[in-house]
Design an enzyme around this catalytic site. Sequence first.
Site, PDB file in Angstrom:
ATOM      1  N   ASP A 233       1.676  54.951  20.235  1.00  0.00           N
ATOM      2  CA  ASP A 233       2.775  54.276  21.113  1.00  0.00           C
ATOM      3  C   ASP A 233       3.343  52.720  19.818  1.00  0.00           C
ATOM      4  OD1 ASP A 233       1.661  54.410  23.327  1.00  0.00           O
ATOM      5  OD2 ASP A 233       0.185  53.664  23.812  1.00  0.00           O
TER       6      ASP A 233
HETATM    7  N1  URA Z   1      -3.663  55.268  23.640  1.00  0.00           N
HETATM    8  C1  URA Z   1      -2.867  54.330  23.491  1.00  0.00           C
HETATM    9  O1  URA Z   1      -2.888  53.459  24.653  1.00  0.00           O
HETATM   10  N2  URA Z   1      -1.783  53.839  23.067  1.00  0.00           N
HETATM   11  C2  URA Z   1      -2.041  55.065  21.470  1.00  0.00           C
HETATM   12  O2  URA Z   1      -0.755  54.873  20.893  1.00  0.00           O
HETATM   13  C3  URA Z   1      -2.833  55.630  21.467  1.00  0.00           C
HETATM   14  C4  URA Z   1      -3.975  56.216  22.330  1.00  0.00           C
END
Ligand code: URA
Length: 246
Positions: free
Chosen positions: A105
């Site tokens: 993310d």
């Molecule tokens: N899980 C998440 O919620 N975000 C990420 O970036 C990776 C794993």
Amino acid sequence: MKRERLDKVLANMGIGTRKEVKQLVKQKLVVVDGTVATDPGMHVVPEEQEISVDGEPINYKRWLYIMLNKPPGVVSATEDNLHETVVDLLPYEWAIKVFPVGRLDIDTEGLLLLTNDGQLSHNLLSPKKKVDKEYFARIQGRVTETHVQEFARGVELEDFTTLPAKLEVLSSGEISEIRVTIMEGKFHQVKRMFAAFDLEVIYLQRIRMGPIRLDESLKPGEYRELTDEEMEFLKAYTQKEGPAQS
Ligand code: URA
């Protein structure tokens, strides 16, 4: 080894556009195995032949494997209209070749691999391989032994139930610190697993993917090529069928 056009090889290395490379050849600045190249379309085996441009030997690598400590605020993509991307952080000659292996993310930090090896990327992301991903996180709220057991059973989310996940509580309080290892890589997975217990992830960092651990000497935004040892681990690991071990 593959034979390729000289101008294509040099353009792929970021020496210039095909047109600029042709100009360099015309100016007699490109030398192949000690002989001045006259034809930009000549075929070369870049791994085996010595090529120099304006006296500088080029170090050709067909495959690139890069570890990036992803900073927050950049997107795991090669292009984006709004935000800086992870490839924007790399030198041009790498940026034009590689893509990220999966996504983190925009606000997640930590280990992101980038490569131009589609097969390796596919193997690392294939659900069949169950490559384990380890994260460190800060959670708004108290994480307890009950959560550890719930995670070990697999967490029911709206669209699927996760595989058993290993949750370790490092500290429990108004803000808790944890480490969690998951075997899938679904969108927002870690955040959604905690949200299922009304807990909010306020900081998330990936620290391991399969056998590759984030190099702690890399500051956010820094990167390096994988070492030969890491490459051996990675290749051995992705060639294994079924659940991978850590
Ligand atoms: N899980 C998440 O919620 N975000 C990420 O970036 C990776 C794993």
